[in-house]
Structures are given as C-alpha cells and as structure tokens.
Design a protein around this motif. Structure first.
Motif, short mmCIF file in Angstrom:
data_model
loop_
_atom_site.label_atom_id
_atom_site.label_comp_id
_atom_site.label_asym_id
_atom_site.label_seq_id
_atom_site.Cartn_x
_atom_site.Cartn_y
_atom_site.Cartn_z
N ARG A 278 0.86 -1.18 0.00
CA ARG A 278 0.00 0.00 0.00
C ARG A 278 0.90 1.24 0.00
NH1 ARG A 278 -5.06 -0.69 0.95
NH2 ARG A 278 -5.30 1.37 1.90
N PHE A 279 0.55 2.21 -0.78
CA PHE A 279 1.42 3.38 -0.94
C PHE A 279 0.58 4.58 -1.35
CE2 PHE A 279 1.71 0.20 -4.31
CZ PHE A 279 1.04 0.82 -5.33
N ASP A 280 1.13 5.76 -1.10
CA ASP A 280 0.44 7.00 -1.44
C ASP A 280 1.07 7.70 -2.64
OD1 ASP A 280 -1.55 7.21 0.77
OD2 ASP A 280 0.25 7.16 2.00
N PHE A 281 2.26 7.28 -3.02
CA PHE A 281 2.86 7.83 -4.23
C PHE A 281 3.82 6.81 -4.83
CE2 PHE A 281 5.92 9.09 -0.96
CZ PHE A 281 7.14 8.75 -1.54
N ILE A 282 4.02 6.93 -6.12
CA ILE A 282 5.01 6.14 -6.86
C ILE A 282 5.87 7.11 -7.66
CG2 ILE A 282 5.40 4.46 -8.70
CD1 ILE A 282 4.40 3.06 -6.30
N ALA A 283 7.17 7.03 -7.44
CA ALA A 283 8.12 7.85 -8.21
C ALA A 283 8.99 6.92 -9.05
CB ALA A 283 8.97 8.69 -7.27
N PRO A 284 9.65 7.42 -10.09
CA PRO A 284 10.46 6.56 -10.96
C PRO A 284 11.64 5.93 -10.22
CG PRO A 284 10.00 8.66 -12.01
CD PRO A 284 9.61 8.80 -10.58
N ALA A 285 11.91 4.67 -10.49
CA ALA A 285 13.06 3.99 -9.89
C ALA A 285 14.36 4.66 -10.32
CB ALA A 285 13.07 2.51 -10.29
N ALA A 286 14.35 5.27 -11.51
CA ALA A 286 15.56 5.96 -11.99
C ALA A 286 15.96 7.10 -11.05
CB ALA A 286 15.31 6.51 -13.40
N LEU A 287 14.96 7.71 -10.40
CA LEU A 287 15.26 8.80 -9.46
C LEU A 287 16.01 8.27 -8.24
CD1 LEU A 287 14.87 11.78 -8.61
CD2 LEU A 287 12.67 11.10 -7.63
N LEU A 288 15.60 7.12 -7.75
CA LEU A 288 16.27 6.52 -6.59
C LEU A 288 17.65 6.00 -7.00
CD1 LEU A 288 15.95 5.79 -3.61
CD2 LEU A 288 14.98 3.60 -4.31
N ASN A 289 17.75 5.44 -8.20
CA ASN A 289 19.05 4.95 -8.68
C ASN A 289 20.08 6.07 -8.71
OD1 ASN A 289 18.36 2.28 -9.10
ND2 ASN A 289 17.65 2.62 -11.19
N ARG A 290 19.64 7.24 -9.10
CA ARG A 290 20.57 8.37 -9.19
C ARG A 290 21.09 8.76 -7.81
NH1 ARG A 290 18.19 13.74 -11.82
NH2 ARG A 290 17.20 13.87 -9.76
N GLN A 291 20.29 8.53 -6.78
CA GLN A 291 20.69 8.92 -5.43
C GLN A 291 21.61 7.89 -4.78
OE1 GLN A 291 16.99 9.50 -3.34
NE2 GLN A 291 16.18 10.86 -4.91
N ILE A 292 21.33 6.59 -5.00
CA ILE A 292 22.11 5.57 -4.29
C ILE A 292 23.16 4.89 -5.17
CG2 ILE A 292 20.24 5.12 -2.66
CD1 ILE A 292 19.46 2.71 -4.26
N ASP A 293 23.15 5.18 -6.46
CA ASP A 293 24.18 4.66 -7.36
C ASP A 293 24.26 3.14 -7.34
OD1 ASP A 293 26.12 4.94 -9.28
OD2 ASP A 293 27.76 5.01 -7.82
N TRP A 294 23.10 2.48 -7.44
CA TRP A 294 23.07 1.01 -7.47
C TRP A 294 22.75 0.47 -8.87
CZ3 TRP A 294 19.85 -0.94 -2.66
CH2 TRP A 294 20.60 -0.72 -1.50
N GLU A 295 22.54 1.34 -9.80
CA GLU A 295 21.98 0.92 -11.09
C GLU A 295 22.82 -0.15 -11.77
OE1 GLU A 295 19.92 3.03 -14.97
OE2 GLU A 295 21.23 4.20 -13.66
N ASP A 296 24.14 -0.09 -11.64
CA ASP A 296 25.00 -1.03 -12.35
C ASP A 296 25.66 -2.04 -11.41
OD1 ASP A 296 24.55 0.28 -14.83
OD2 ASP A 296 26.00 1.82 -14.25
N SER A 297 25.28 -2.07 -10.15
CA SER A 297 25.93 -2.94 -9.18
C SER A 297 25.19 -4.27 -9.04
CB SER A 297 26.01 -2.25 -7.81
OG SER A 297 26.50 -3.15 -6.85
N TRP A 298 25.93 -5.39 -9.25
CA TRP A 298 25.36 -6.72 -9.06
C TRP A 298 25.59 -7.23 -7.64
CZ3 TRP A 298 22.38 -9.75 -12.20
CH2 TRP A 298 22.21 -9.31 -13.52
N THR A 299 26.25 -6.46 -6.80
CA THR A 299 26.55 -6.92 -5.44
C THR A 299 25.72 -6.20 -4.38
OG1 THR A 299 28.39 -5.35 -5.30
CG2 THR A 299 28.90 -7.60 -6.01
N ASN A 300 25.07 -5.10 -4.75
CA ASN A 300 24.19 -4.40 -3.81
C ASN A 300 22.75 -4.87 -4.04
OD1 ASN A 300 26.09 -2.84 -2.43
ND2 ASN A 300 26.09 -1.30 -4.05
N ASN A 301 22.13 -5.33 -2.98
CA ASN A 301 20.78 -5.89 -3.10
C ASN A 301 19.83 -5.13 -2.18
OD1 ASN A 301 21.51 -8.49 -4.67
ND2 ASN A 301 22.91 -8.51 -2.92
#
Length: 870
Positions: A278-301
């Motif tokens: 259940r949630f009140d908003f959905i934002a793009p995953a790309a926005l979170l990727n930019r903040q945590i820099d996990w987009e290309d990491s196969w070791t961060n889960n």
C-alpha cells in the motif's frame, strides 16, 4: 435402437432420460422421446458421442415447459411437501425447548462459520485483483552460506531488471520496486508525511492500480515525474480535485535526498485493503538509482523485482535459465534467482533452506478446520437431540408406517425438518453477521464487505443450508425411518444400546474438538505473552524515535545537544535503522582466519556514538564507540553470534575489516533480537556513523515523559520547519512485529469459547432429556431415602465421564498441533502440563455447571408430582 439406448457409452445420458420420464406427460412422452433419440443418433454419426450427449441433455431441458409437464405428479409432490412442512412446523412448535437449543446451536455455528469464511476469502483474495494476475511474478534470491545454510530474500540487484527484459523472451517487462519509504510530500504551504515506493516505467501497465488521471504507459517515463493516490490528491488539492484543471502537470515537492520538485503525471485509485503493498505515491526507480548509485551494481541488493511473463510461459524452465544469472555477473556471489507468483506474497511469505514453508497460509488452513469443527459440533447437537427424543415421536412414526408411509417418505420428512431448522438458523446467522461485521472488521483490522448479489455468495449460502441441513439430519432421519413398526408403537421404548453408544460417541467427538481448540488457544496466548515479556537484549520502553531528515539531519549534533538539556531526555543517538527491524547486511566482513571461500552474511547497523548506551544493550567485553578515539571510525562492535561464527573466544582487540576498511573489534555485546521471533538471532556488527542516519532515538524519563516529548517536538519544529514532526515509541514498533499473531490469538479465543458453548448447549439438551426419562426412577429412589447428592451424582456422572474421556483423547492431538505451531518460532514458550490442566478444568467445570443445573433441579423435585404423572 433400444440396445443403443441402454448402452452407457453410445446411448443418451441416463440421468437426462430419467428426468424426461419424471416430468413429461405420458401423452407426449413417446413422441418427444422418439424425436430426441432420432436427433441423438444423427448427431452420434456426424459429431461423435460427446456432442450427441450434450445436445440430448440440452433438448431435454428445453422440453421442460408447462405444456409438457405432468400436472398431477407436480400437484401430488406439492401436497406432499406441504404436508412435510406443516408436520415439521408442528413438531418444532410442540417441542419448543429442543427447537430453541437446536436453532441456537446451529445459528451460533453458522454465524461463526460465515465469519471464518469471510476472513478466509479476504486472506485468499490478497493481490488477486490484478487483471494480469496469472502472468505476474516476483524475483527471489537464494544465498548459499557456510554450513549448508540457504537464506532466501526478495532483495535483488538493480541490473537484474534489464537482464531479464533483454535476455529472456519469456519476460514481457520487468519493474524494479523499492522498499517502503516514508517521505514528506509538500504543496504550497501544506506538508504531509506519506508512504511511497519507487518503481519501473511499466509498473502501471502491468499492475491494476487504475489511473483516474494520466496515462499508464508514460506516467513514470520521466525521472522528474510522480504519480499520487486519490487520497493524497484530496489532501493536497482539496476534495474537488477531480473538477479542477491542471492537477496533471502540477509541481509538488518530495523529500528524496533533499526536497526535489516533481510533476504530477497521474493519480491512481488508492490500493485496496487486500493489497500487500500500500502506498500514497510512486516515483520513478531511476530517481532513486541516481541517489544511491546502485543501477549497475550486481553486489548491492535492496530492490524488489516484479515482472509480467508471456501468457503460458514455462516458469519451471525459466527458473532453470535464471539460476546462475547473478553468478555470471558478480564474481564471488553464490546466489540463485528464481520466480514465484506475485499473488503468493501474502500467504507464502516464509522460506526455509531455499523452499517455501508457508506463512499466513498456515492460519488459513487452521481456521478452515476450525470452521468445519464448529459446524460439526453444531450438527452433532442436532443429531443427538433429535435421536434422544425419538421415543416422543414414536406414535407419529408408527402411525405413518401403518398407513403406508415408506422409509423414503420418512427420510424426506425428517431431512426436511433438519433443512427447515437450518434455514431458520441461517437467516438468523445472516442477520447476526450483518450486525456484528463492523466489530469483526475492527477486531481483524480489515474492511470486509459481503457481496450479497454475487453468484458465489448465493452458492456458499446454499451449500451451507443443504450441507449442514443434510449433515445434521442424516443420522436422525435414517435412524428414525429404520425403526420397525413393532418397536416404534411402544411409546416408552428405551433407546437401543447401539444408538445410545453412538450418541455417547458424538458427545465425546464434540468435546475432543472443543478441548483441541481450547488447548491450542491457550498455547497461542502463552506464545504471544512470551514474545511480549521476553528480554530482547535491550530496553525498548520509554524510547521515542523520529525521522532524521532535512535540516534536522544537517543539524543533528545541535539538536542532540539542545535536546539533552531537558532533564526528561536521558540520552540520545541516531541509527540507520531502528534496533527492532535491522534489515541491512553484508558479506564483506573479513577477519583473521576466515576462509576466503566462505560465504557468511552479517547484519549491519550504522549508528551514532551513544547508540548502545541509549538502547541499554549489555556490554560483555571491551567498550562502545567513543569520540575520544579517532580510529573508531573503522572499528566495530559485534554481538555474541558474530563472535561464534568468527570462532573467537576473546574477540576484543582482534583485527577486522568491512567495506575495505581495516579496523579492530572494540566491543562485544550480548545478543539482542532485531528481527522476527520466527528466526534465530543473526551475526551483527555495529559501525560508527555520527551523522547522516535515518532515525533519531531518545531515551526519556518515565516521570517527565510529557514535558520531554513537548521539548523534542518544539525543538524539531524550530530546526526543521519544512517537515511535520512524527514521534513514535520503540515498544510500539516491537508490538507491531507480532500484531498478526495477536489478532490470530484473539480470534482463536473467541472461536474456542463458541465451540465450548455450542457443545454445552447440546449437553444441556441431553441432560434435560435424560432427566425427563428418569423422573420415575429418581422419584422412587427419593422415596426410598436417596439423598439429593446421590441423585445429583446419578444424573450427572455419565455426561461428566464422557467429557473426561474426550479430554484424555484430545491431549495427544492438541499436543501435536500446538508443538507443530510453536516449532515455527525460533524462540518459543515451553509447552507444559499446566496447559492441559487449565483446559481440562475449564472444560469439565463448564460441563459440570451445564449438567449440574438440570441434575440438581430434577433431584430437588417433589417425587409425588413425578409419580402422579406416571
């Protein structure tokens, strides 16, 4: 033709033929049957037997019309059933006491069954509302650790999304889905703390969260977009937001690594109550990727990954292809990927050694049996009371048989009475269900409604009516109808020993089920109390927490310094996560003597200097982090389980590294529970992080609680005016972790009370009947000098013996069920003999009071009055 007609394979369906002969008027039967057989054999030659038989059945039904029906047979049937109905009503009116007990027992049983059925339907319906439900799956990851341990998690690396879409044609699209994130959403001068998620671009295309405004295909395509719920739109833009222009494209602020301005690209209907997420908003995953820099990491889960597969995709084959996808991209990672149905999340959430071992499906199965048990108990009441008073209907049965009533007619009569009584009880049960449903919803924290107009509901009610009616009436109907005329005409004949033994057996069976429910309920409550009272390794009481965000995060040290000036604030710290729900882990911890090939996953909590002291964790050796030692930035504190895994008897001073930072172990703390009681305590390291944590925790003085809370709230509002202040208590967070079990325990308590009450209703009826049958005997014994105590014992001993026997039989069954449930918890209460003693005393005591009232009344009756009647 006749030979073919009788052939069960090449002839028309026999049931359809019988139905035709039953309703069709003799004048029309020969012509209609001839035409039907001619059509049947033509279809048999042209289309084969299956279609020929189907067409025959359809034509038989089409010929069921007023002009072809036997008028006399229908009239006779109507008169016969009307007579059955009148007889049943007279019998029920004549024996008001037994009717009341039967109707009450059936009503209570059916009401309980309806509530259990509603609860089960709601549980099973979780996440089933998506239109593409059969194609929706989620990715899971099995991690292979030392000692053969397999840890299963839904957290996967972010690059798996593109890999699935590009390399596996079975996958139509995949969507990253973040963990639950509580953020502040603001518009103009309004700011609200809301729960939201970050998701992939095709999320609203794959999942049925209908958009009231916006386009599901493009709503998340822009990194600066946000889609909000209807309830959030109402808070931000007013109750008439749907009539306003410009909602789409409106700019709002989201606290995501600092406030970011995002444009509203859609408004979705708020997720239903039976949605796992259940949630009140959905934002793009790309926005979170930019903040945590996990987009290309196969070791961060951290992400969850959901996907839509091609219709009819072979999931077992796809799982084999996916097995090594992480190993191929991340050297040293020993993990499998596999897919499970998305809608299984709610019921099948627990995994053990890489395989699903259930979850809430356990409670679904348990309460399914509970509902059946209670219906059985109520039906057994009807059987016992109906057969017990059979001698009172002996004349009626004898007269009916003398004037030619067949056994089938008598069976119909008594079965009809049972169904009529069940129908009355069902109507009352439906009324009670409607009346009590709001209270049931409040108890279970659900929003269940009853879809009265649906075919499914009608089918369930009819199934209950005829199922319970036939079950309750079957034994009495066949028993009464089978009695010879010579016996039934003896008005005061005694029940056969065989029938008496069957009644005794049914009473025993009732109380076995009741004892089983009572013992399991007591065990459930003991376990909940055990969890509540257990020393979890730190003091959770009087600890308040608030999110560290915005300027409060930047000025945390100032906030801490000023907060501690209040005498009610005893200590303060901050951490990446609350100590009741630590979910971060790493495999990068290294120490001397560790096998380079070993695979060990260790939980991590990053925290400020005073974290352990604020939580009052027990220090076994060494010290906690201190500002006096600059090297503590790389030093770690570990728990007992970590020391055991590292094979260290004296860990303080040993070298250790994590995330390529070399340091040493400076402290050893006693194990504390930081996750569910279902799982054993895992190895843990505490790493110093004086700034930038997500949560602030403060231990307050119980004597100055209100003043300290007001001080913290005022200080937070002053230093962080753009954010609403939300204060919570740590013990509430802990209680929420076993809230589901608490609700289940409460439901079990009510159901076990209902079971024993319904059982005692039947026992009370049998006691009344037994007392009536023995009035003459009791009176003679009293005239001859028998005391009230002797007579009381005489009338009650048999029933109490049956209850006691039921209790003895229930002990091993209940012990097995209770121990099986307790074994699901890594930490559970001791299952002792006191549970059986409490259940036994409760059952026998309630039964004694039930029987004792009627037995005592009979023993105190004037013997002269009873002998006059005889």
């Amino acid at each position: 033709m006749d030979k073919q007609k009788k052939d069960p394979v090449h002839g028309p369906p026999q049931l359809a033929e019988r139905f035709l002969h039953w309703y069709c008027h003799p004048d029309a039967l020969e012509e209609i049957e001839g035409d039907l057989l001619e059509v049947f054999h033509r279809n048999l030659r042209l289309f084969g037997p299956r279609k020929a038989r189907r067409t025959y059945v359809l034509l038989v039904l089409l010929f069921f019309r007023m002009s072809n029906i036997k008028k006399t047979s229908i009239k006779i049937s109507f008169i016969m059933w009307r007579n059955y109905f009148r007889t049943a009503v007279r019998s029920m009116a004549k024996h008001k006491g037994f009717t009341f007990l039967n109707v009450m027992g059936l009503t209570i049983g059916l009401t309980t069954a309806l509530f259990i059925l509603l609860w089960l339907q709601d549980e099973v319906a979780y996440d089933k509302f998506h239109e593409a439900d059969a194609q929706l799956y989620r990715a899971m990851r099995n991690m292979y650790l030392d000692g053969g341990q397999i840890k299963t998690t839904s957290a996967v690396p972010a690059p798996l999304e593109k890999e699935l879409e590009e390399a596996f044609p079975e996958v139509i699209s995949a969507d990253l889905f973040s963990w639950e994130i509580e953020s502040v959403v603001s518009f103009e001068d309004q700011a609200y703390r809301q729960v939201g998620r970050y998701a992939g671009e095709t999320f609203f295309e794959n999942f049925t969260f209908p958009l009231i405004l916006g386009d599901a295909r493009t709503a998340l395509s822009d990194i600066s977009s946000i889609v909000i719920s209807a309830s959030l739109a109402e808070r931000l833009f007013g109750g008439d937001w749907q009539k306003k222009e410009g909602v789409i494209g409106q700019s709002i602020k989201l606290d995501s690594d600092g406030f970011q301005v995002l444009k509203v690209t859609g408004v979705f209907e708020s997720p239903p109550r039976n949605a796992t997420f259940r949630f009140d908003f959905i934002a793009p995953a790309a926005l979170l990727n930019r903040q945590i820099d996990w987009e290309d990491s196969w070791t961060n889960n951290g992400y969850r990954l959901f996907m839509k597969l091609q219709p009819g995709a072979d999931v077992a084959s796809l799982n084999q292809k996916l097995k090594n996808v992480i190993r191929e991209h991340a050297e040293g990672e020993d993990a499998d990927v596999f897919l499970v149905p998305y809608s299984d999340m709610h019921l099948y959430s627990q995994f053990e050694n890489g395989k699903s071992v259930g979850g809430r499906i356990t409670y679904v199965r348990i309460f399914s049996f509970v509902g059946i048990f209670i219906l059985l108990i109520a039906s057994i009441n009807f059987m016992n009371l109906a057969t017990a008073r059979s001698s009172q209907r002996a004349k009626e049965i004898g007269v009916r048989k003398t004037i030619g009533a067949s056994r089938q007619n008598l069976i119909r009569q008594f079965m009809g009475e049972s169904i009529l009584m069940t129908a009355i009880s069902l109507v009352l049960a439906i009324g009670l269900t409607i009346l009590l449903l709001p209270h049931f919803n409040a108890l279970t924290e659900k929003a269940i409604t009853i879809p009265w107009m649906s075919l499914r509901t009608t089918g369930i009610l009819l199934a209950l009516l005829f199922g319970v009616g036939i079950l309750a009436g079957s034994y009495p109907a066949f028993f009464l109808a089978a009695s010879p005329i010579q016996q039934v005409m003896k008005v005061r004949r005694k029940s056969k020993v065989g029938f008496t033994n069957i009644r005794r057996g049914l009473v025993i069976f009732q109380f076995i089920l009741s004892n089983l429910l009572i013992i399991c309920t007591i065990t459930c409550y003991q376990q909940i109390q055990f969890i509540k009272d257990k020393n979890i390794g730190f003091q959770k009481e009087n600890v308040v927490h608030l999110p560290s965000e915005g300027d409060l995060n930047k000025h945390y040290q100032l906030f801490k310094e000023r907060a501690l000036q209040h005498p009610g604030v005893l200590s303060m710290s901050s951490g990446g996560q609350l100590p009741t729900s630590i979910g971060w882990s790493t495999g990068s911890v290294r120490w001397e003597g560790r096998d380079p090939e070993s695979k060990i996953d260790i939980s991590v909590v990053v925290a400020d200097y005073d974290f352990a002291e604020t939580m009052k964790m027990e220090l076994l050796d060494g010290r906690f982090h201190s500002a006096q030692f600059a090297s503590d930035s790389v030093n770690l504190v570990i728990n007992e389980t970590a020391a055991r895994i590292m094979n260290m008897t004296d860990p303080v001073g040993q070298k250790i590294s994590m995330w390529q930072q070399d340091g040493q172990i400076i402290g050893l703390i006693k194990d504390f529970h930081f996750n569910s009681m279902y799982n054993p305590i895992e190895p843990l390291v505490i790493k110093l992080s004086p700034q930038g944590n997500n949560n602030i925790m403060a231990r307050l003085s119980g004597d100055q609680m209100e003043g300290a809370l007001a001080h913290l709230r005022t200080l937070a509002e002053e230093l962080n005016p753009d954010y609403p202040v939300t204060l919570g208590f740590l013990d509430d967070e802990y209680a929420a972790s076993f809230k589901s079990e608490s609700i289940i325990a409460t439901l079990a308590k009510y159901f076990s009370l209902i079971a024993i009450c319904v059982s005692c209703l039947g026992l009370f009826g049998l006691a009344i009947f037994a007392a009536e049958q023995r009035h003459k005997e009791v009176s003679i014994r009293k005239v001859l000098g028998a005391s009230v105590a002797n007579l009381f014992f005489l009338l009650s001993k048999e029933f109490l013996l049956l209850v006691f026997v039921a209790f003895l039989i229930a002990i091993p069954l209940a012990g097995y069920v209770a121990n099986t449930w307790l074994s699901e918890f890594a930490y559970h209460t001791r299952f002792g003999i006191e549970v059986f003693l409490v259940a036994g005393l409760a059952t026998v005591g309630i039964a004694f009071l039930t029987i004792g009232y009627e037995a005592l009344k009979t023993a105190l009756n004037n013997p002269v009055e009873a002998l006059k009647r005889e």
